[in-house]
Design a protein around this motif. Structure first.
Motif, PDB file in Angstrom:
ATOM      1  N   PRO A   1       0.822  -1.210   0.000  1.00 37.58           N
ATOM      2  CA  PRO A   1       0.000   0.000   0.000  1.00 37.58           C
ATOM      3  C   PRO A   1       0.859   1.264   0.000  1.00 37.58           C
ATOM      4  CG  PRO A   1      -0.096  -1.126   2.129  1.00 37.58           C
ATOM      5  CD  PRO A   1       0.642  -2.032   1.201  1.00 37.58           C
ATOM      6  N   GLY A   2       0.342   2.293  -0.636  1.00 40.70           N
ATOM      7  CA  GLY A   2       1.084   3.555  -0.732  1.00 40.70           C
ATOM      8  C   GLY A   2       0.544   4.349  -1.892  1.00 40.70           C
ATOM      9  N   GLY A   3       1.352   5.224  -2.437  1.00 40.15           N
ATOM     10  CA  GLY A   3       0.884   6.015  -3.576  1.00 40.15           C
ATOM     11  C   GLY A   3       1.870   7.098  -3.933  1.00 40.15           C
ATOM     12  N   LYS A   4       1.382   8.012  -4.759  1.00 37.38           N
ATOM     13  CA  LYS A   4       2.266   9.038  -5.320  1.00 37.38           C
ATOM     14  C   LYS A   4       2.582  10.122  -4.289  1.00 37.38           C
ATOM     15  CE  LYS A   4       0.049   8.291  -9.724  1.00 37.38           C
ATOM     16  NZ  LYS A   4      -1.297   8.559 -10.212  1.00 37.38           N
ATOM     17  N   VAL A   5       3.813  10.579  -4.327  1.00 42.65           N
ATOM     18  CA  VAL A   5       4.233  11.696  -3.473  1.00 42.65           C
ATOM     19  C   VAL A   5       3.818  12.990  -4.174  1.00 42.65           C
ATOM     20  CG1 VAL A   5       6.218  12.844  -2.413  1.00 42.65           C
ATOM     21  CG2 VAL A   5       6.185  10.343  -2.625  1.00 42.65           C
ATOM     22  N   GLU A   6       3.126  13.837  -3.436  1.00 43.15           N
ATOM     23  CA  GLU A   6       2.689  15.100  -4.035  1.00 43.15           C
ATOM     24  C   GLU A   6       3.821  16.120  -3.986  1.00 43.15           C
ATOM     25  OE1 GLU A   6      -0.939  16.059  -1.976  1.00 43.15           O
ATOM     26  OE2 GLU A   6      -2.002  14.400  -2.946  1.00 43.15           O
ATOM     27  N   SER A   7       3.685  17.113  -4.830  1.00 36.81           N
ATOM     28  CA  SER A   7       4.725  18.138  -4.910  1.00 36.81           C
ATOM     29  C   SER A   7       4.940  18.794  -3.546  1.00 36.81           C
ATOM     30  CB  SER A   7       4.266  19.151  -5.966  1.00 36.81           C
ATOM     31  OG  SER A   7       5.059  20.265  -5.907  1.00 36.81           O
ATOM     32  N   GLY A   8       6.183  18.873  -3.122  1.00 39.12           N
ATOM     33  CA  GLY A   8       6.524  19.533  -1.857  1.00 39.12           C
ATOM     34  C   GLY A   8       6.332  18.660  -0.634  1.00 39.12           C
ATOM     35  N   GLU A   9       5.870  17.441  -0.825  1.00 39.35           N
ATOM     36  CA  GLU A   9       5.584  16.563   0.311  1.00 39.35           C
ATOM     37  C   GLU A   9       6.814  15.720   0.651  1.00 39.35           C
ATOM     38  OE1 GLU A   9       1.506  14.107   1.267  1.00 39.35           O
ATOM     39  OE2 GLU A   9       2.466  13.709  -0.629  1.00 39.35           O
ATOM     40  N   ARG A  10       7.051  15.497   1.942  1.00 38.62           N
ATOM     41  CA  ARG A  10       8.123  14.584   2.343  1.00 38.62           C
ATOM     42  C   ARG A  10       7.623  13.156   2.141  1.00 38.62           C
ATOM     43  NH1 ARG A  10       8.575  14.266   7.507  1.00 38.62           N
ATOM     44  NH2 ARG A  10      10.640  13.348   7.518  1.00 38.62           N
ATOM     45  N   GLU A  11       8.549  12.258   1.799  1.00 44.49           N
ATOM     46  CA  GLU A  11       8.110  10.885   1.516  1.00 44.49           C
ATOM     47  C   GLU A  11       7.390  10.240   2.698  1.00 44.49           C
ATOM     48  OE1 GLU A  11      11.271   8.586  -0.227  1.00 44.49           O
ATOM     49  OE2 GLU A  11      11.671  10.168  -1.701  1.00 44.49           O
ATOM     50  N   PRO A  12       7.913  10.343   3.936  1.00 41.42           N
ATOM     51  CA  PRO A  12       7.197   9.703   5.047  1.00 41.42           C
ATOM     52  C   PRO A  12       5.803  10.305   5.258  1.00 41.42           C
ATOM     53  CG  PRO A  12       9.451  10.200   5.673  1.00 41.42           C
ATOM     54  CD  PRO A  12       9.214  10.885   4.370  1.00 41.42           C
ATOM     55  N   ASP A  13       5.670  11.611   5.021  1.00 39.30           N
ATOM     56  CA  ASP A  13       4.345  12.245   5.159  1.00 39.30           C
ATOM     57  C   ASP A  13       3.399  11.727   4.082  1.00 39.30           C
ATOM     58  OD1 ASP A  13       5.350  13.695   7.257  1.00 39.30           O
ATOM     59  OD2 ASP A  13       5.755  15.500   6.074  1.00 39.30           O
ATOM     60  N   ALA A  14       3.933  11.577   2.873  1.00 42.86           N
ATOM     61  CA  ALA A  14       3.108  11.068   1.776  1.00 42.86           C
ATOM     62  C   ALA A  14       2.638   9.647   2.084  1.00 42.86           C
ATOM     63  CB  ALA A  14       3.920  11.074   0.473  1.00 42.86           C
ATOM     64  N   LEU A  15       3.542   8.855   2.624  1.00 41.63           N
ATOM     65  CA  LEU A  15       3.177   7.461   2.909  1.00 41.63           C
ATOM     66  C   LEU A  15       2.123   7.392   4.017  1.00 41.63           C
ATOM     67  CD1 LEU A  15       3.583   4.525   2.298  1.00 41.63           C
ATOM     68  CD2 LEU A  15       5.681   4.559   3.670  1.00 41.63           C
ATOM     69  N   ALA A  16       2.318   8.181   5.059  1.00 39.50           N
ATOM     70  CA  ALA A  16       1.325   8.198   6.140  1.00 39.50           C
ATOM     71  C   ALA A  16      -0.028   8.667   5.597  1.00 39.50           C
ATOM     72  CB  ALA A  16       1.810   9.097   7.274  1.00 39.50           C
TER      73      ALA A  16
END
Ligand SMILES: Nc1nc2c([nH]c(=O)n2[C@@H]2O[C@H](COP(=O)(O)OP(=O)(O)OP(=O)(O)O)[C@@H](O)[C@H]2O)c(=O)[nH]1
Length: 128
Positions: free
Chosen positions: A35-50
């Motif tokens: 599970p997961g998905g795309k990282v949005e512009s300006g987002e940190r990877e761990p924040d995107a994953l959470a």
């Protein structure tokens, strides 16, 4: 012209010896993934994953150590898939974007058909 790869983060959640995997809808190919998905512009990877694990599974997680990355070229797009261990903090898994989930042991990973981009991560998890 080659398009820039899409940055995607994936979470590896474990419960004892079991690892959580999720299955895309048949209309999206029906393959298994993490599970997961795309990282949005300006987002940190761990924040995107959470954020993705909340949106997709309704669980709050603590994102842990980075595991590995794979650059994979599908016919229509390229994905840079970066994976992290995750610890579930809150919530009961409710599927919003997948047709099924499974908790599988390392040796059972071979019984599931994964997206091509996930294969190096699957191999890594089988050795861990
Ligand atoms: N989440 C996830 N996506 C993966 C994995 N492996 C892999 O090739 N992908 C691909 O990476 C892309 C991620 O898209 P997604 O649909 O999960 O991301 P998202 O939730 O941000 O998408 P959205 O644009 O529909 O909002 C998809 O093309 C998906 O097929 C994986 O293990 N986990």
């Amino acid at each position: 012209m080659t398009k820039a790869p899409i940055l995607v983060v994936a979470g590896v959640l474990t419960d004892g010896d079991s690892i959580l995997i999720t299955q895309r809808f048949d209309s999206e190919g029906g393959l298994w993934e993490f599970p997961g998905g795309k990282v949005e512009s300006g987002e940190r990877e761990p924040d995107a994953l959470a954020r993705e694990l909340w949106e997709e599974l309704e669980i709050r997680v603590k994102v842990g150590v980075y595991l590995t990355e794979t650059l994979h070229h599908y016919p229509t797009k390229s994905i840079l898939l970066r994976s992290y261990r995750c610890e579930q903090l809150e919530g009961d898994i409710t599927l919003h974007c997948h047709q099924a989930k499974a908790w599988v042991t390392q040796s059972e990973l071979d019984d599931y058909l994964f997206s091509d981009a996930d294969k190096p991560l699957v191999e890594l998890l089988k050795r861990k």
